[in-house]
Scaffold this motif. Structure first.
Motif, mmCIF file in Angstrom:
data_model
loop_
_atom_site.group_PDB
_atom_site.id
_atom_site.type_symbol
_atom_site.label_atom_id
_atom_site.label_comp_id
_atom_site.label_asym_id
_atom_site.label_seq_id
_atom_site.Cartn_x
_atom_site.Cartn_y
_atom_site.Cartn_z
ATOM 1 N N MET A 158 0.853 -1.204 0.000
ATOM 2 C CA MET A 158 0.000 0.000 0.000
ATOM 3 C C MET A 158 0.882 1.245 0.000
ATOM 4 N N GLY A 159 0.550 2.214 -0.831
ATOM 5 C CA GLY A 159 1.362 3.436 -0.913
ATOM 6 C C GLY A 159 1.168 4.310 0.310
ATOM 7 N N ILE A 160 2.120 5.206 0.531
ATOM 8 C CA ILE A 160 2.018 6.115 1.658
ATOM 9 C C ILE A 160 1.340 7.395 1.205
ATOM 10 N N SER A 161 0.443 7.938 2.039
ATOM 11 C CA SER A 161 -0.147 9.214 1.651
ATOM 12 C C SER A 161 -0.082 10.182 2.824
ATOM 13 N N ILE A 215 6.708 17.836 10.259
ATOM 14 C CA ILE A 215 6.164 16.921 11.270
ATOM 15 C C ILE A 215 5.176 15.957 10.622
ATOM 16 N N LEU A 216 5.338 14.690 10.963
ATOM 17 C CA LEU A 216 4.434 13.654 10.447
ATOM 18 C C LEU A 216 3.785 12.921 11.618
ATOM 19 N N VAL A 217 2.483 12.716 11.500
ATOM 20 C CA VAL A 217 1.707 12.049 12.542
ATOM 21 C C VAL A 217 1.250 10.683 12.036
ATOM 22 N N PHE A 218 1.521 9.646 12.811
ATOM 23 C CA PHE A 218 1.077 8.282 12.476
ATOM 24 C C PHE A 218 0.177 7.802 13.605
ATOM 25 N N HIS A 219 -1.007 7.304 13.279
ATOM 26 C CA HIS A 219 -1.897 6.769 14.319
ATOM 27 C C HIS A 219 -1.739 5.251 14.428
ATOM 28 N N ARG A 265 -0.868 8.088 6.164
ATOM 29 C CA ARG A 265 -1.717 6.889 6.112
ATOM 30 C C ARG A 265 -1.022 5.823 5.291
ATOM 31 N N GLY A 266 -1.320 4.587 5.591
ATOM 32 C CA GLY A 266 -0.821 3.490 4.754
ATOM 33 C C GLY A 266 0.558 2.999 5.139
ATOM 34 N N GLY A 288 8.441 13.244 3.030
ATOM 35 C CA GLY A 288 7.351 13.878 3.778
ATOM 36 C C GLY A 288 7.898 14.779 4.878
ATOM 37 N N MET A 289 8.934 14.330 5.559
ATOM 38 C CA MET A 289 9.536 15.135 6.628
ATOM 39 C C MET A 289 10.117 16.429 6.067
#
Ligand code: OGA
Ligand code: MN
Length: 301
Positions: free
Chosen positions: A1-4, A42-46, A17-18, A36-37
């Motif tokens: 799955m690609g990163i978005s 800043i990147l948020v991952f849940h 996401r992903g 992305g950084m």
């Protein structure tokens, strides 16, 4: 799955996401995270709850690990530092908990570290190399408060008055490890403690290598400006910080357990927000040093 990447703020910060950070990251994902950084700062991952060992491994995929900042605490008065609750020196225990998992005394050394984290700062700006990425994972959260705020120092620089921009060119600030603690009134350090962290200097205006944008490199560890009296330099630093931390440059993160947030200390300042310290708050932080693999000392993990 690609990163978005889904932007969270008009200027910076995105949710990713992903990506499952609990699995070894393929090179394409590592590259996408760096990309992305560089763009968002800043990147948020849940939903990334993971053990300290995995957090250390995953961080290693993103750069050269920095050892925990426990060294700062270790020199405090004559207290010995307890072993980190995480089991790994490279995984810092960002919590208000003792070895049994209960909130520490209000007057304890650990509380002071939490309070110092509530001043705007860039991690490890008091040493060379300073920090590149910080990765903070939420484990336990209080019922109210305890958010973390982030500020984009590139956007803050762009919005400066041109006269001030010209004035700042070539100026350097001195950053000192104990300054933020001393600011808060914790000033009982021995000569030996003071000598462990010699101050370092950084240009106030730097260029972010990942985005080629100029930025203000300041924060709570900066204590004076070279070539100015201490009061004049400190006022300038306070003025710049006030400008930079206007609400329009700030993104606030409200934590959920399992959130992992990565920020780039080269262009982002951060601070924790108040909470009731009689309630547990537990996060774990890994950090990469601002050096490239090739420059890492032989045998660095
Ligand atoms: C840190 C930090 C702030 C917070 O872990 O480096 O500053 O909200 N944390 O805990
Ligand atoms: Mn910090």
């Amino acid at each position: 799955m690609g990163i978005s990447c889904v932007p969270l703020h008009p200027l910076f910060a995105a949710e990713v996401r992903g990506v499952d950070l609990r699995e070894p990251l393929p090179p394409s994902t590592v590259a996408a995270i760096h990309e992305g950084m560089n763009r968002y700062g800043i990147l948020v991952f849940h939903d990334q709850a993971m053990e300290p060992l995995r957090q250390r491994e995953m961080t290693r995929q993103l750069g050269v690990l920095e050892l925990g900042f426990g060294r700062v605490v270790a020199v405090h008065r004559d207290d010995a530092r307890p072993p980190p609750r995480t089991g790994y020196a490279e995984v810092a225990d960002i919590s208000n908990l003792d070895a049994q998992g209960a909130p520490v005394e209000r007057a304890s050394r650990k509380t002071l570290g939490n309070l110092a984290n509530q001043l705007w700062h860039s991690d490890s700006s008091f040493q060379k190399p300073s920090a590149r990425y910080s990765l903070l994972l939420a484990v336990q959260l209080p019922s109210w408060g305890g958010d973390t705020e982030f500020c984009d120092m590139r956007a803050a620089y762009d919005a400066l008055d041109p006269v001030l921009k010209a004035e700042l060119e070539g100026l350097e600030a001195e950053h000192y490890a104990l300054h933020s603690r001393i600011l808060l009134g914790d000033d009982e350090y021995s000569e030996a403690a003071h000598s462990i962290f010699p101050p370092v200097t950084w240009p106030i205006v730097r260029t972010h290598p990942g985005s080629h944008r100029k930025l203000l490199f300041i924060g709570a560890h900066a204590r004076r400006v070279l070539g100015m009296t201490v009061p004049e330099g400190r006022l300038l630093l306070m003025d710049l910080l006030e400008h930079a931390t206007q609400p329009r440059f700030v993104h606030r993160h409200t934590w959920r357990p399992g959130d992992l947030v990565i920020w780039d200390n080269r262009c982002i300042l951060h601070r924790g927000r108040r909470w009731d310290m009689s309630e547990p708050r537990e996060l774990r932080r890994t950090t990469t040093a601002d050096i490239d693999e090739a420059a890492a000392p032989a045998g660095a993990s």
